[in-house]
Design a protein around this motif. Structure first.
Motif, PDB file in Angstrom:
ATOM      1  N   ARG A 113       0.833  -1.210   0.000  1.00 47.12           N
ATOM      2  CA  ARG A 113       0.000   0.000   0.000  1.00 47.12           C
ATOM      3  C   ARG A 113       0.864   1.255   0.000  1.00 47.12           C
ATOM      4  O   ARG A 113       0.584   2.208  -0.727  1.00 47.12           O
ATOM      5  N   LEU A 114       1.902   1.238   0.830  1.00 50.70           N
ATOM      6  CA  LEU A 114       2.797   2.399   0.895  1.00 50.70           C
ATOM      7  C   LEU A 114       3.515   2.617  -0.441  1.00 50.70           C
ATOM      8  O   LEU A 114       3.683   3.763  -0.888  1.00 50.70           O
ATOM      9  N   LEU A 115       3.958   1.520  -1.056  1.00 50.82           N
ATOM     10  CA  LEU A 115       4.643   1.631  -2.344  1.00 50.82           C
ATOM     11  C   LEU A 115       3.723   2.247  -3.388  1.00 50.82           C
ATOM     12  O   LEU A 115       4.102   3.205  -4.086  1.00 50.82           O
ATOM     13  N   ARG A 116       2.521   1.738  -3.492  1.00 50.93           N
ATOM     14  CA  ARG A 116       1.597   2.211  -4.515  1.00 50.93           C
ATOM     15  C   ARG A 116       1.128   3.643  -4.250  1.00 50.93           C
ATOM     16  O   ARG A 116       1.035   4.451  -5.173  1.00 50.93           O
ATOM     17  N   GLU A 117       0.859   3.950  -2.999  1.00 51.25           N
ATOM     18  CA  GLU A 117       0.464   5.318  -2.676  1.00 51.25           C
ATOM     19  C   GLU A 117       1.623   6.289  -2.876  1.00 51.25           C
ATOM     20  O   GLU A 117       1.427   7.433  -3.308  1.00 51.25           O
ATOM     21  N   GLY A 118       2.839   5.817  -2.592  1.00 50.88           N
ATOM     22  CA  GLY A 118       4.012   6.653  -2.835  1.00 50.88           C
ATOM     23  C   GLY A 118       4.192   6.951  -4.311  1.00 50.88           C
ATOM     24  O   GLY A 118       4.461   8.097  -4.700  1.00 50.88           O
ATOM     25  N   LEU A 119       4.043   5.940  -5.133  1.00 46.27           N
ATOM     26  CA  LEU A 119       4.153   6.136  -6.578  1.00 46.27           C
ATOM     27  C   LEU A 119       3.080   7.089  -7.081  1.00 46.27           C
ATOM     28  O   LEU A 119       3.346   7.971  -7.910  1.00 46.27           O
ATOM     29  N   ARG A 120       1.867   6.943  -6.573  1.00 47.54           N
ATOM     30  CA  ARG A 120       0.775   7.815  -6.993  1.00 47.54           C
ATOM     31  C   ARG A 120       0.990   9.260  -6.537  1.00 47.54           C
ATOM     32  O   ARG A 120       0.506  10.200  -7.171  1.00 47.54           O
ATOM     33  N   SER A 121       1.723   9.446  -5.443  1.00 46.22           N
ATOM     34  CA  SER A 121       1.990  10.796  -4.945  1.00 46.22           C
ATOM     35  C   SER A 121       3.120  11.472  -5.709  1.00 46.22           C
ATOM     36  O   SER A 121       3.106  12.678  -5.928  1.00 46.22           O
ATOM     37  N   VAL A 122       4.102  10.669  -6.131  1.00 50.60           N
ATOM     38  CA  VAL A 122       5.315  11.234  -6.721  1.00 50.60           C
ATOM     39  C   VAL A 122       5.249  11.320  -8.243  1.00 50.60           C
ATOM     40  O   VAL A 122       5.497  12.381  -8.837  1.00 50.60           O
ATOM     41  N   VAL A 123       4.916  10.211  -8.906  1.00 49.76           N
ATOM     42  CA  VAL A 123       5.044  10.143 -10.361  1.00 49.76           C
ATOM     43  C   VAL A 123       4.175  11.167 -11.095  1.00 49.76           C
ATOM     44  O   VAL A 123       4.657  11.845 -12.009  1.00 49.76           O
ATOM     45  N   PRO A 124       2.890  11.350 -10.740  1.00 51.29           N
ATOM     46  CA  PRO A 124       2.076  12.314 -11.487  1.00 51.29           C
ATOM     47  C   PRO A 124       2.331  13.775 -11.115  1.00 51.29           C
ATOM     48  O   PRO A 124       1.675  14.667 -11.657  1.00 51.29           O
ATOM     49  N   ASN A 125       3.252  14.018 -10.199  1.00 52.38           N
ATOM     50  CA  ASN A 125       3.536  15.368  -9.706  1.00 52.38           C
ATOM     51  C   ASN A 125       4.866  15.848 -10.279  1.00 52.38           C
ATOM     52  O   ASN A 125       5.930  15.565  -9.726  1.00 52.38           O
ATOM     53  N   PRO A 126       4.875  16.581 -11.400  1.00 47.93           N
ATOM     54  CA  PRO A 126       6.133  16.945 -12.067  1.00 47.93           C
ATOM     55  C   PRO A 126       7.097  17.719 -11.179  1.00 47.93           C
ATOM     56  O   PRO A 126       8.314  17.488 -11.239  1.00 47.93           O
ATOM     57  N   GLY A 127       6.588  18.622 -10.341  1.00 50.00           N
ATOM     58  CA  GLY A 127       7.468  19.399  -9.480  1.00 50.00           C
ATOM     59  C   GLY A 127       8.181  18.549  -8.457  1.00 50.00           C
ATOM     60  O   GLY A 127       9.405  18.644  -8.280  1.00 50.00           O
ATOM     61  N   LEU A 128       7.435  17.697  -7.779  1.00 53.11           N
ATOM     62  CA  LEU A 128       8.034  16.816  -6.779  1.00 53.11           C
ATOM     63  C   LEU A 128       8.957  15.806  -7.435  1.00 53.11           C
ATOM     64  O   LEU A 128      10.052  15.531  -6.923  1.00 53.11           O
ATOM     65  N   PHE A 129       8.535  15.265  -8.574  1.00 54.44           N
ATOM     66  CA  PHE A 129       9.367  14.283  -9.265  1.00 54.44           C
ATOM     67  C   PHE A 129      10.691  14.905  -9.691  1.00 54.44           C
ATOM     68  O   PHE A 129      11.759  14.299  -9.526  1.00 54.44           O
ATOM     69  N   LYS A 130      10.642  16.135 -10.213  1.00 51.99           N
ATOM     70  CA  LYS A 130      11.867  16.809 -10.637  1.00 51.99           C
ATOM     71  C   LYS A 130      12.805  17.046  -9.455  1.00 51.99           C
ATOM     72  O   LYS A 130      14.027  16.864  -9.574  1.00 51.99           O
ATOM     73  N   ALA A 131      12.245  17.433  -8.317  1.00 51.03           N
ATOM     74  CA  ALA A 131      13.069  17.670  -7.129  1.00 51.03           C
ATOM     75  C   ALA A 131      13.762  16.382  -6.683  1.00 51.03           C
ATOM     76  O   ALA A 131      14.951  16.399  -6.317  1.00 51.03           O
ATOM     77  N   LEU A 132      13.044  15.276  -6.728  1.00 53.41           N
ATOM     78  CA  LEU A 132      13.644  14.005  -6.326  1.00 53.41           C
ATOM     79  C   LEU A 132      14.715  13.552  -7.312  1.00 53.41           C
ATOM     80  O   LEU A 132      15.766  13.046  -6.908  1.00 53.41           O
ATOM     81  N   VAL A 133      14.468  13.746  -8.612  1.00 52.19           N
ATOM     82  CA  VAL A 133      15.469  13.373  -9.615  1.00 52.19           C
ATOM     83  C   VAL A 133      16.724  14.231  -9.461  1.00 52.19           C
ATOM     84  O   VAL A 133      17.854  13.723  -9.505  1.00 52.19           O
ATOM     85  N   SER A 134      16.540  15.531  -9.245  1.00 54.66           N
ATOM     86  CA  SER A 134      17.692  16.428  -9.066  1.00 54.66           C
ATOM     87  C   SER A 134      18.505  16.044  -7.833  1.00 54.66           C
ATOM     88  O   SER A 134      19.740  16.016  -7.870  1.00 54.66           O
ATOM     89  N   SER A 135      17.811  15.735  -6.746  1.00 52.77           N
ATOM     90  CA  SER A 135      18.508  15.306  -5.535  1.00 52.77           C
ATOM     91  C   SER A 135      19.231  13.986  -5.764  1.00 52.77           C
ATOM     92  O   SER A 135      20.365  13.788  -5.303  1.00 52.77           O
ATOM     93  N   CYS A 176       4.336  13.799 -17.117  1.00 51.42           N
ATOM     94  CA  CYS A 176       4.716  13.868 -15.696  1.00 51.42           C
ATOM     95  C   CYS A 176       6.222  13.771 -15.492  1.00 51.42           C
ATOM     96  O   CYS A 176       6.848  14.637 -14.901  1.00 51.42           O
ATOM     97  N   VAL A 177       6.794  12.666 -15.976  1.00 49.99           N
ATOM     98  CA  VAL A 177       8.214  12.387 -15.699  1.00 49.99           C
ATOM     99  C   VAL A 177       9.114  12.818 -16.838  1.00 49.99           C
ATOM    100  O   VAL A 177      10.310  13.042 -16.624  1.00 49.99           O
ATOM    101  N   GLN A 178       8.574  12.950 -18.038  1.00 53.87           N
ATOM    102  CA  GLN A 178       9.417  13.282 -19.184  1.00 53.87           C
ATOM    103  C   GLN A 178      10.123  14.631 -19.050  1.00 53.87           C
ATOM    104  O   GLN A 178      11.298  14.745 -19.433  1.00 53.87           O
ATOM    105  N   PRO A 179       9.482  15.677 -18.524  1.00 53.68           N
ATOM    106  CA  PRO A 179      10.197  16.945 -18.382  1.00 53.68           C
ATOM    107  C   PRO A 179      11.458  16.849 -17.526  1.00 53.68           C
ATOM    108  O   PRO A 179      12.380  17.657 -17.692  1.00 53.68           O
ATOM    109  N   SER A 180      11.520  15.879 -16.614  1.00 56.34           N
ATOM    110  CA  SER A 180      12.708  15.713 -15.779  1.00 56.34           C
ATOM    111  C   SER A 180      13.692  14.711 -16.366  1.00 56.34           C
ATOM    112  O   SER A 180      14.900  14.929 -16.335  1.00 56.34           O
ATOM    113  N   LEU A 181      13.179  13.622 -16.917  1.00 59.12           N
ATOM    114  CA  LEU A 181      14.054  12.550 -17.400  1.00 59.12           C
ATOM    115  C   LEU A 181      14.570  12.806 -18.816  1.00 59.12           C
ATOM    116  O   LEU A 181      15.672  12.380 -19.160  1.00 59.12           O
ATOM    117  N   SER A 182      13.785  13.491 -19.629  1.00 60.80           N
ATOM    118  CA  SER A 182      14.190  13.769 -21.010  1.00 60.80           C
ATOM    119  C   SER A 182      13.604  15.107 -21.445  1.00 60.80           C
ATOM    120  O   SER A 182      12.709  15.176 -22.288  1.00 60.80           O
TER     121      SER A 182
END
Length: 413
Positions: A113-135, A176-182
């Motif tokens: 549950r934590l894994l899936r909820e974590g993915l749902r919180s992070v992946v569709p959120n471009p700002g948060l995802f970018k911050a995590l990728v940069s870190s 969601c993730v493309q602006p950070s990854l590519s």
């Protein structure tokens, strides 16, 4: 297949659809021959025919178990079986219906549950995802190999996009993730389209297509994201936007399904149908244009990985390959090109072992022709394959844009 839904199942919103799909299946088993998980595991219940039978049992009122959930979870939703099926079984919609019933009946473990909820919180959120990728890039050397593989090896920065200057205009889903990854992928697409007299506009109100939520036990949340995107795009559609372009085939496949998924919503049914009709993968847009005027030149050897969402969901297998050959690229042969690479949205995280096996098999096939670069049409596949640290993997439009001359005839340098 003869089916008798239970009284409870008959009250499901999509009961009639589920029963119709089940009755379409003749249980021939042709689908197993092209199912990636059946090929790896050899278990009937890890192939489409077995999963259809499991869903049939559930909808007929039989006991729902964790084992049932496990076999459905292992499905990649690659839809290879739909391409193979001689009866036209609409497998992915049946799987969505079955998964919703099973997930409602079988509680997941706390870590799942934590894994899936974590993915749902992070992946569709471009700002948060970018911050995590940069870190992650900063502390890359300290991360375990499994996390390092999720970070891009090379980030090609986004060059400036052309200003909106043409009468012909299209919308573009940023993703969601493309602006950070590519980050250069959408910009490259915009520059190529601009050369062809088409301006790209983006809508700030549009966000994640909804697929991540929808396929992680949160179908209602996924459909809410679809509604928000429709609202964000609607003013531009009314003002004459020709298309809603996607450079990520996974997003495109889901948006093309909006009309079906929202057909029971009186407030959005017609708009969703219109949006799905306007949704076009980048290759569909470019195929209709005079590409010879671009003057593309490249002597690179490319291997193209056709994502499942492009060839099996959108039925565009061979379209990118034909375009790249038309533009003069040298494409290598790829054995078993119909098979999934194992990315499948968040599958590489929820089913890491199976995903790695599929990735390595796919890379062996892609590299058999000794390409300089592997190209694909979906950011998930691109990131997953490149994470192995082998042959570089890019989006195909970046290679096309890089091969353009600095100016084209009639254009001011």
């Amino acid at each position: 297949m003869q089916t008798t839904l239970s009284e409870t199942a008959r009250h499901l919103p999509r009961a009639e659809e589920a029963e119709s799909i089940l009755r379409t299946c003749v249980h021939c088993g042709f689908c197993n021959a092209t199912c990636p998980t059946y090929q790896l595991l050899g278990d009937e219940l890890d192939g489409p025919r077995g999963r259809i039978y499991l869903i049939k049992q559930v909808l007929e009122g039989n006991e729902v178990t964790q084992k049932t959930q496990q076999h459905l979870d292992r499905c990649l939703s690659c839809r290879n079986c739909e391409t193979t099926c001689p009866s036209g079984v609409d497998y992915h919609n049946l799987l969505d219906i079955g998964r919703a019933v099973v997930d409602a009946a079988v509680p997941r473990s706390i870590d799942q549950r934590l894994l899936r909820e974590g993915l749902r919180s992070v992946v569709p959120n471009p700002g948060l995802f970018k911050a995590l990728v940069s870190s992650g890039q900063v502390f890359r050397a300290l991360l375990p190999n499994t996390l390092q593989a999720k970070l891009p090896r090379h980030v090609f920065p986004s060059r400036p996009r052309p200003v909106t200057r043409h009468a012909r205009q299209v919308l573009m889903l940023e993703g969601c993730v493309q602006p950070s990854l590519s980050p250069n992928t959408n910009a490259a697409a915009a520059r190529v389209l601009d050369r062809l007299g088409i301006s790209v506009t983006s809508s700030s109100g549009a966000g994640c297509c909804g697929a991540v939520d929808y396929h992680l036990d949160a179908q209602a949340a996924g459909l809410d994201r679809a509604r928000r995107n429709i609202d964000a795009w609607w003013p531009s559609i009314e003002n004459g936007a020709e298309a809603i372009v996607q450079t990520a085939s996974g997003c495109g496949a889901f948006i093309k399904d909006y009309g079906h998924l929202l057909e029971r919503d009186p407030a959005y049914a017609e708009k969703a149908k219109r949006v799905s009709a306007l949704a076009r993968d980048l290759v569909e847009v470019l195929s209709d244009e005079p590409l010879e005027t671009l003057g593309v030149h490249s002597d690179q050897r490319l291997a193209f990985h056709c994502p499942c969402t492009l060839q099996h969901a959108q039925k565009l297998g061979g379209a990118v390959e034909a375009m790249l050959i038309r533009l003069g690229f040298n494409l290598t042969a790829v054995p078993d090109s119909h098979l999934c690479c194992g990315s499948a949205g968040t599958y590489s995280i929820t089913q890491p072992e199976l995903s790695r096996q599929l990735r390595d098999n796919k890379l062996n096939a892609l590299e058999s022709g000794h390409p300089d670069v592997i190209v694909t049409a979906n950011i998930g596949c691109q990131s997953h394959l490149d994470g192995a640290g082998r042959t570089p993997v890019r989006h195909w439009i970046e290679l096309v844009e890089a091969a353009l001359p600095s100016t084209i005839p009639g254009e001011t340098p």
